[in-house]
Design a protein around this motif. Structure first.
Motif, short mmCIF file in Angstrom:
data_model
loop_
_atom_site.label_atom_id
_atom_site.label_comp_id
_atom_site.label_asym_id
_atom_site.label_seq_id
_atom_site.Cartn_x
_atom_site.Cartn_y
_atom_site.Cartn_z
N ARG A 95 4.90 -5.33 5.87
CA ARG A 95 4.61 -4.75 7.19
C ARG A 95 4.02 -3.36 7.10
NH1 ARG A 95 6.85 -1.42 11.24
NH2 ARG A 95 8.46 -0.71 9.79
N THR A 96 4.56 -2.53 6.18
CA THR A 96 4.19 -1.11 6.22
C THR A 96 2.87 -0.78 5.53
OG1 THR A 96 5.52 -0.64 4.23
CG2 THR A 96 6.60 -0.41 6.37
N ILE A 97 2.52 -1.50 4.47
CA ILE A 97 1.27 -1.15 3.78
C ILE A 97 0.05 -1.32 4.69
CG2 ILE A 97 -0.30 -1.83 1.92
CD1 ILE A 97 2.11 -2.04 0.09
N PRO A 98 -0.06 -2.41 5.46
CA PRO A 98 -1.18 -2.46 6.41
C PRO A 98 -1.15 -1.32 7.43
CG PRO A 98 -0.27 -4.64 6.08
CD PRO A 98 0.66 -3.69 5.41
N LEU A 99 0.04 -0.93 7.86
CA LEU A 99 0.15 0.19 8.80
C LEU A 99 -0.34 1.49 8.16
CD1 LEU A 99 3.66 -0.51 10.40
CD2 LEU A 99 1.45 -0.64 11.57
N LEU A 100 0.03 1.70 6.91
CA LEU A 100 -0.36 2.93 6.22
C LEU A 100 -1.87 2.98 5.99
CD1 LEU A 100 2.61 2.97 3.70
CD2 LEU A 100 2.27 4.54 5.63
N LEU A 101 -2.46 1.86 5.64
CA LEU A 101 -3.91 1.82 5.48
C LEU A 101 -4.61 2.08 6.81
CD1 LEU A 101 -4.13 -1.24 3.06
CD2 LEU A 101 -4.77 1.12 2.50
N ALA A 102 -4.03 1.56 7.89
CA ALA A 102 -4.61 1.81 9.22
C ALA A 102 -4.47 3.29 9.60
CB ALA A 102 -3.93 0.93 10.26
N GLN A 103 -3.34 3.91 9.24
CA GLN A 103 -3.17 5.34 9.52
C GLN A 103 -4.23 6.15 8.80
OE1 GLN A 103 -1.31 6.61 11.75
NE2 GLN A 103 0.66 5.56 11.91
N GLN A 104 -4.51 5.78 7.55
CA GLN A 104 -5.52 6.52 6.79
C GLN A 104 -6.89 6.38 7.42
OE1 GLN A 104 -8.13 5.26 4.34
NE2 GLN A 104 -8.75 7.40 4.41
N ARG A 105 -7.23 5.17 7.83
CA ARG A 105 -8.54 4.96 8.45
C ARG A 105 -8.66 5.69 9.78
NH1 ARG A 105 -7.45 -0.39 6.54
NH2 ARG A 105 -6.72 -0.98 8.63
N GLU A 152 -4.90 1.17 -3.03
CA GLU A 152 -6.18 1.68 -3.54
C GLU A 152 -7.31 1.47 -2.54
OE1 GLU A 152 -7.47 2.25 -7.10
OE2 GLU A 152 -5.56 2.32 -8.16
N GLU A 153 -7.10 0.62 -1.56
CA GLU A 153 -8.10 0.46 -0.50
C GLU A 153 -8.26 1.75 0.31
OE1 GLU A 153 -7.30 -2.87 2.03
OE2 GLU A 153 -6.41 -4.03 0.38
N GLY A 154 -7.25 2.59 0.31
CA GLY A 154 -7.28 3.81 1.11
C GLY A 154 -7.52 5.04 0.27
N ASP A 155 -7.68 6.15 0.95
CA ASP A 155 -7.91 7.44 0.30
C ASP A 155 -6.70 8.33 0.58
OD1 ASP A 155 -8.95 9.63 -0.92
OD2 ASP A 155 -10.38 10.13 0.66
N PHE A 156 -5.74 8.30 -0.33
CA PHE A 156 -4.49 9.04 -0.15
C PHE A 156 -4.44 10.23 -1.12
CE2 PHE A 156 -3.64 4.66 1.12
CZ PHE A 156 -3.13 4.86 2.41
N ALA A 157 -3.97 11.37 -0.60
CA ALA A 157 -3.90 12.57 -1.44
C ALA A 157 -2.93 12.38 -2.59
CB ALA A 157 -3.49 13.78 -0.60
N TRP A 158 -1.85 11.65 -2.35
CA TRP A 158 -0.94 11.27 -3.43
C TRP A 158 0.03 10.20 -2.93
CZ3 TRP A 158 0.09 16.67 -1.96
CH2 TRP A 158 1.27 16.86 -1.23
#
Length: 370
Positions: free
Chosen positions: A172-182, A211-217
């Motif tokens: 559930r959360t990984i798609p949410l996190l990728l959406a937050q980044q976008r 890795e699909e997203g751009d996260f600072a860390w």
């Protein structure tokens, strides 16, 4: 020192879901050390889980540390704290409690540095050798499904970087996190905190998706008890920066971890106080790592971390918990944040006066040793 006053607080707070479960209360021990001139220094001892551990930390301070401080003088903080560390060796050895001991020593160390800076009439970061009081900061402790409206309110408060919880309910959360980044502006930054929620296999799987997203860390994808080989294997398979440090509790552990960490995150309220975290920060920067002190308590630890970060002169981020926590109402730093940066005041010590009146209802124990 003429008096050491200790306060243990436990308060209900905004619920935070993470890999550790759901936390709905906060605990902390605050330390005030006074000298013969009437000057006072403040320190903070971590007691986040369980929150009632604050009473245990207060008892250790009252029985072992405060009586040893009263009546003494000090010229430099590290030797004074080293003497207290030797005094506490029986607690480490016989009770098997290196964590609580490290936490109370960290709080004492910070209080002594605050006291010394106030005596000198200088902000702490200048006493530590710093010259620049401005640093990047980020809003911490956000749920994966944080609403756009809440992010907008944080932007209005001056934030331009945001850290979200990860490491649980990945489907559930990984798609949410990728959406937050976008959804963030390209000028904004996003970090993730897994809170030690994965084993190596799960971490590899989650990091591959992230890795699909751009996260600072990605913070604490593994626990500090995991072998070096596991951290190294995870680091070898990802382009994402890896962060950790809040749960390390010895200088040697930090030195070893710098071989696989990109971002170093010691916590003044959990280990080392100002002295230890400043030393780790300088070492991290010398090795080309990013130094971003961890803090998730009250304003006292947060601003001690800010002064240490300023003193290192690096480009790291300051962590600021933005979840509702009544124990943070001892002061406010809201006016110090603008366009993603926090600027420290030039007032002596930590830069503010601590007012406990607004949180006295949450005090579960207190004492003064003279």
């Amino acid at each position: 020192m003429t008096a050491v006053t200790l306060y243990a607080f436990v308060a209900p707070a905004e619920s935070i879901a993470s890999s550790f479960g759901v936390r709905s209360e906060r605990g902390v021990v605050l330390i005030q050390i006074q000298d013969s001139s009437g000057s006072c220094g403040w320190g903070e001892v971590w007691a986040g889980m369980p929150a009632w551990g604050a009473l245990h930390r207060l008892n250790l301070l009252r029985e072992f540390v405060a009586p040893a401080l009263v009546g003494t003088t000090f010229q430099e903080v590290p030797p004074a704290v080293a003497q207290l560390r030797r005094l506490l060796l029986p607690v480490v050895r016989l009770a098997g409690e290196p964590g609580p001991v490290a936490q109370i020593l960290g709080g004492i160390d910070t209080a002594l540095w605050d006291l010394q800076a106030r005596r000198l009439g200088l902000p702490l970061y200048r006493v530590l050798g710093g010259t620049r009081a401005r640093m990047r900061c980020y809003a911490s402790g956000l749920a994966p499904d944080t609403s756009p409206a809440r992010l907008d309110r944080l932007r209005e408060q001056g934030f331009r970087a945001f850290k979200f919880k990860a490491g649980f309910d990945d489907a559930r959360t990984i798609p949410l996190l990728l959406a937050q980044q976008r959804g963030l502006d390209p000028t904004e930054s996003i970090m993730l905190d897994a809170n030690c929620g994965w084993d190596l296999a799960a971490a590899k799987q989650a990091m591959a998706r992230l890795e699909e997203g751009d996260f600072a860390w990605v913070e604490e994808p593994l626990g500090p008890e995991c072998a070096a080989a596991e951290w190294q294997a995870l680091k070898a398979m990802t382009r994402l920066p890896v962060a950790a440090g809040e749960n390390l509790a010895a200088s040697g552990e930090f030195v070893e971890a710098m071989s696989w960490l990109d971002v170093i995150q010691p916590d003044v309220a959990k280990w080392g106080g100002v002295s230890g975290v400043h030393t780790v920060g300088l070492h991290a920067m010398a090795l080309g790592r990013q130094f971003c002190p961890h803090s998730f308590g009250t304003h006292i630890a947060a601003m001690a971390s800010a002064h240490v970060l300023a003193a290192t002169g690096g480009e790291g981020f300051l962590e600021l918990d933005v979840n509702h926590n009544p124990l943070r109402s001892t002061c406010t730093y809201g006016g110090w944040i603008n366009n993603g940066f926090l600027s420290l005041p030039e007032a002596p010590g930590l830069g503010f006066e601590v007012d406990l009146h607004s949180i006295e209802t949450y005090c579960r124990a207190s004492c003064t040793v003279r």
